[in-house]
Design a protein around this motif. Structure first.
Motif, PDB file in Angstrom:
ATOM      1  N   PHE A 218       7.731   6.166  10.167  1.00  0.00           N
ATOM      2  CA  PHE A 218       6.276   6.255  10.314  1.00  0.00           C
ATOM      3  C   PHE A 218       5.577   5.876   9.012  1.00  0.00           C
ATOM      4  N   TYR A 219       6.022   6.455   7.902  1.00  0.00           N
ATOM      5  CA  TYR A 219       5.378   6.172   6.629  1.00  0.00           C
ATOM      6  C   TYR A 219       5.647   4.744   6.154  1.00  0.00           C
ATOM      7  N   VAL A 220       6.833   4.229   6.358  1.00  0.00           N
ATOM      8  CA  VAL A 220       7.110   2.843   5.998  1.00  0.00           C
ATOM      9  C   VAL A 220       6.171   1.919   6.764  1.00  0.00           C
ATOM     10  N   ASN A 221       6.007   2.161   8.048  1.00  0.00           N
ATOM     11  CA  ASN A 221       5.117   1.333   8.861  1.00  0.00           C
ATOM     12  C   ASN A 221       3.680   1.426   8.371  1.00  0.00           C
ATOM     13  N   ALA A 222       3.220   2.623   8.091  1.00  0.00           N
ATOM     14  CA  ALA A 222       1.828   2.809   7.663  1.00  0.00           C
ATOM     15  C   ALA A 222       1.555   2.114   6.333  1.00  0.00           C
TER      16      ALA A 222
ATOM     17  N   ALA B 168       3.415  -0.219   4.733  1.00  0.00           N
ATOM     18  CA  ALA B 168       3.644  -1.665   4.786  1.00  0.00           C
ATOM     19  C   ALA B 168       2.462  -2.360   5.450  1.00  0.00           C
ATOM     20  N   SER B 169       1.887  -1.755   6.469  1.00  0.00           N
ATOM     21  CA  SER B 169       0.714  -2.337   7.130  1.00  0.00           C
ATOM     22  C   SER B 169      -0.446  -2.476   6.158  1.00  0.00           C
ATOM     23  N   VAL B 170      -0.683  -1.451   5.362  1.00  0.00           N
ATOM     24  CA  VAL B 170      -1.764  -1.506   4.376  1.00  0.00           C
ATOM     25  C   VAL B 170      -1.496  -2.614   3.357  1.00  0.00           C
ATOM     26  N   MET B 171      -0.275  -2.710   2.894  1.00  0.00           N
ATOM     27  CA  MET B 171       0.056  -3.721   1.892  1.00  0.00           C
ATOM     28  C   MET B 171      -0.055  -5.143   2.462  1.00  0.00           C
ATOM     29  N   PHE B 172       0.365  -5.343   3.711  1.00  0.00           N
ATOM     30  CA  PHE B 172       0.243  -6.667   4.310  1.00  0.00           C
ATOM     31  C   PHE B 172      -1.217  -7.042   4.543  1.00  0.00           C
ATOM     32  N   LEU B 173      -2.054  -6.089   4.928  1.00  0.00           N
ATOM     33  CA  LEU B 173      -3.478  -6.369   5.062  1.00  0.00           C
ATOM     34  C   LEU B 173      -4.086  -6.722   3.710  1.00  0.00           C
ATOM     35  N   CYS B 174      -3.604  -6.084   2.666  1.00  0.00           N
ATOM     36  CA  CYS B 174      -4.056  -6.403   1.316  1.00  0.00           C
ATOM     37  C   CYS B 174      -3.644  -7.826   0.928  1.00  0.00           C
ATOM     38  N   LEU B 175      -2.426  -8.211   1.269  1.00  0.00           N
ATOM     39  CA  LEU B 175      -1.968  -9.580   0.988  1.00  0.00           C
ATOM     40  C   LEU B 175      -2.772 -10.607   1.772  1.00  0.00           C
ATOM     41  N   ILE B 176      -3.101 -10.305   3.024  1.00  0.00           N
ATOM     42  CA  ILE B 176      -3.920 -11.217   3.825  1.00  0.00           C
ATOM     43  C   ILE B 176      -5.291 -11.395   3.186  1.00  0.00           C
ATOM     44  N   ALA B 177      -5.908 -10.287   2.765  1.00  0.00           N
ATOM     45  CA  ALA B 177      -7.220 -10.365   2.120  1.00  0.00           C
ATOM     46  C   ALA B 177      -7.150 -11.150   0.816  1.00  0.00           C
ATOM     47  N   LEU B 178      -6.088 -10.930   0.045  1.00  0.00           N
ATOM     48  CA  LEU B 178      -5.918 -11.664  -1.207  1.00  0.00           C
ATOM     49  C   LEU B 178      -5.748 -13.158  -0.932  1.00  0.00           C
ATOM     50  N   GLY B 179      -4.982 -13.507   0.077  1.00  0.00           N
ATOM     51  CA  GLY B 179      -4.811 -14.913   0.443  1.00  0.00           C
ATOM     52  C   GLY B 179      -6.110 -15.566   0.884  1.00  0.00           C
ATOM     53  N   ARG B 180      -6.905 -14.848   1.649  1.00  0.00           N
ATOM     54  CA  ARG B 180      -8.207 -15.375   2.073  1.00  0.00           C
ATOM     55  C   ARG B 180      -9.137 -15.547   0.884  1.00  0.00           C
ATOM     56  N   TYR B 181      -9.114 -14.577  -0.014  1.00  0.00           N
ATOM     57  CA  TYR B 181      -9.942 -14.685  -1.224  1.00  0.00           C
ATOM     58  C   TYR B 181      -9.574 -15.939  -2.007  1.00  0.00           C
TER      59      TYR B 181
ATOM     60  N   GLY C 239       6.277 -11.128   1.254  1.00  0.00           N
ATOM     61  CA  GLY C 239       6.647 -10.293   2.399  1.00  0.00           C
ATOM     62  C   GLY C 239       7.919  -9.505   2.144  1.00  0.00           C
ATOM     63  N   VAL C 240       8.916 -10.156   1.581  1.00  0.00           N
ATOM     64  CA  VAL C 240      10.170  -9.474   1.255  1.00  0.00           C
ATOM     65  C   VAL C 240       9.921  -8.399   0.195  1.00  0.00           C
ATOM     66  N   ASP C 241       9.087  -8.711  -0.786  1.00  0.00           N
ATOM     67  CA  ASP C 241       8.767  -7.728  -1.828  1.00  0.00           C
ATOM     68  C   ASP C 241       8.050  -6.514  -1.249  1.00  0.00           C
ATOM     69  N   VAL C 242       7.100  -6.746  -0.345  1.00  0.00           N
ATOM     70  CA  VAL C 242       6.375  -5.624   0.258  1.00  0.00           C
ATOM     71  C   VAL C 242       7.330  -4.727   1.032  1.00  0.00           C
ATOM     72  N   TRP C 243       8.180  -5.319   1.863  1.00  0.00           N
ATOM     73  CA  TRP C 243       9.116  -4.501   2.640  1.00  0.00           C
ATOM     74  C   TRP C 243      10.077  -3.747   1.729  1.00  0.00           C
ATOM     75  N   THR C 244      10.615  -4.423   0.723  1.00  0.00           N
ATOM     76  CA  THR C 244      11.574  -3.782  -0.182  1.00  0.00           C
ATOM     77  C   THR C 244      10.936  -2.625  -0.942  1.00  0.00           C
ATOM     78  N   LEU C 245       9.771  -2.876  -1.534  1.00  0.00           N
ATOM     79  CA  LEU C 245       9.110  -1.823  -2.299  1.00  0.00           C
ATOM     80  C   LEU C 245       8.679  -0.667  -1.406  1.00  0.00           C
ATOM     81  N   THR C 246       8.236  -0.955  -0.194  1.00  0.00           N
ATOM     82  CA  THR C 246       7.818   0.106   0.716  1.00  0.00           C
ATOM     83  C   THR C 246       9.008   0.947   1.144  1.00  0.00           C
ATOM     84  N   PHE C 247      10.124   0.303   1.495  1.00  0.00           N
ATOM     85  CA  PHE C 247      11.322   1.051   1.871  1.00  0.00           C
ATOM     86  C   PHE C 247      11.809   1.924   0.714  1.00  0.00           C
ATOM     87  N   LEU C 248      11.819   1.367  -0.498  1.00  0.00           N
ATOM     88  CA  LEU C 248      12.282   2.138  -1.651  1.00  0.00           C
ATOM     89  C   LEU C 248      11.329   3.265  -1.995  1.00  0.00           C
ATOM     90  N   PHE C 249      10.024   3.000  -1.951  1.00  0.00           N
ATOM     91  CA  PHE C 249       9.053   4.026  -2.287  1.00  0.00           C
ATOM     92  C   PHE C 249       9.110   5.187  -1.295  1.00  0.00           C
TER      93      PHE C 249
END
Length: 104
Positions: free
Chosen positions: A6-10, A12-25, A47-57
């Motif tokens: 549950f927490y990994v999903n939550a 990771a979703s926030v981080m991916f939305l942040c990456l999308i916003a950064l890419g659009r910017y 994407g790999v970095d976000v998943w890895t860091l989220t799983f580890l955190f």
């Protein structure tokens, strides 16, 4: 494990939305100078970095020193131990405040 997923999903979703916003910017504000950064390779690595860091955190929340072994609970337990309180404060800072400051 349900709480961990549950927490990994939550987060990771926030981080991916942040990456999308950064890419659009970068695409809108710096379209020419950011062409080298906005590639499929960089996106895949991010994407790999976000998943890895989220799983580890989120593994920090599974440590035996954080949870009370006598109580069998899925997600949350109250009152919380000092270690778990520090974990929740760190997740709030890194999972909300950091992305919010990046987007702001």
């Amino acid at each position: 494990m349900v709480g961990y997923v549950f927490y990994v999903n939550a987060y990771a979703s926030v981080m991916f939305l942040c990456l999308i916003a950064l890419g659009r910017y970068l695409a809108i504000v710096h379209p020419l100078s950011s062409r080298g950064v906005r590639t499929m390779r960089v996106a895949a690595l991010a994407g790999v970095d976000v998943w890895t860091l989220t799983f580890l955190f989120c593994l920090w929340g599974l440590l035996p020193s954080v949870f009370d072994a006598d109580r069998q609970l899925c997600l949350e337990q109250y009152p919380v131990s000092p270690g778990y309180a520090r974990f929740k404060l760190a997740t709030a800072a890194l999972g909300f405040l950091l992305p919010c400051s990046i987007l702001g």
